[in-house]
Design a protein around this motif. Structure first.
Motif, PDB file in Angstrom:
ATOM      1  N   GLU A 141       0.829  -1.201   0.000  1.00  0.00           N
ATOM      2  CA  GLU A 141       0.000   0.000   0.000  1.00  0.00           C
ATOM      3  C   GLU A 141       0.866   1.255   0.000  1.00  0.00           C
ATOM      4  OE1 GLU A 141      -3.736   2.067   2.342  1.00  0.00           O
ATOM      5  OE2 GLU A 141      -3.081   0.064   2.924  1.00  0.00           O
ATOM      6  N   LEU A 195       2.173   1.935  -3.448  1.00  0.00           N
ATOM      7  CA  LEU A 195       1.165   2.551  -4.319  1.00  0.00           C
ATOM      8  C   LEU A 195       1.045   4.051  -4.057  1.00  0.00           C
ATOM      9  CD1 LEU A 195      -1.646  -0.154  -4.315  1.00  0.00           C
ATOM     10  CD2 LEU A 195      -0.137   0.469  -6.204  1.00  0.00           C
ATOM     11  N   TYR A 196       1.037   4.439  -2.787  1.00  0.00           N
ATOM     12  CA  TYR A 196       0.963   5.867  -2.450  1.00  0.00           C
ATOM     13  C   TYR A 196       2.215   6.608  -2.917  1.00  0.00           C
ATOM     14  CZ  TYR A 196      -3.300   5.619   0.304  1.00  0.00           C
ATOM     15  OH  TYR A 196      -4.603   5.480   0.698  1.00  0.00           O
ATOM     16  N   MET A 228      -4.087   7.566  -6.165  1.00  0.00           N
ATOM     17  CA  MET A 228      -4.581   7.070  -4.877  1.00  0.00           C
ATOM     18  C   MET A 228      -5.553   8.072  -4.248  1.00  0.00           C
ATOM     19  SD  MET A 228      -3.495   4.060  -4.502  1.00  0.00           S
ATOM     20  CE  MET A 228      -3.854   3.739  -2.792  1.00  0.00           C
TER      21      MET A 228
END
Length: 61
Positions: free
Chosen positions: A15, A18-19, A26
């Motif tokens: 996660e 991804l950010y 996002m």
């Protein structure tokens, strides 16, 4: 317990990646989720739960 914590750490790392890689996307995704009805979020969560269980079952099988 070690495997559970390892899986949790991996999920957090993914996660975070991804950010870090796609902050704008996002942000848009979170805004999109915030306007979804609760029932749609619940169904999506149940699908993700089932998919996760199947993946673990296949890998650990």
């Amino acid at each position: 317990m070690i495997e559970l914590l390892s899986a949790l750490g991996l999920a957090i790392a993914l996660e975070g990646a991804l950010y870090a890689a796609f902050p704008g996307a996002m942000r848009r995704a979170l805004l999109s989720v915030s306007v979804q009805p609760e029932q749609a979020l619940r169904i999506g969560g149940l699908i993700a739960l089932a998919l996760g269980v199947v993946i673990v079952w296949l890998v650990r099988g």
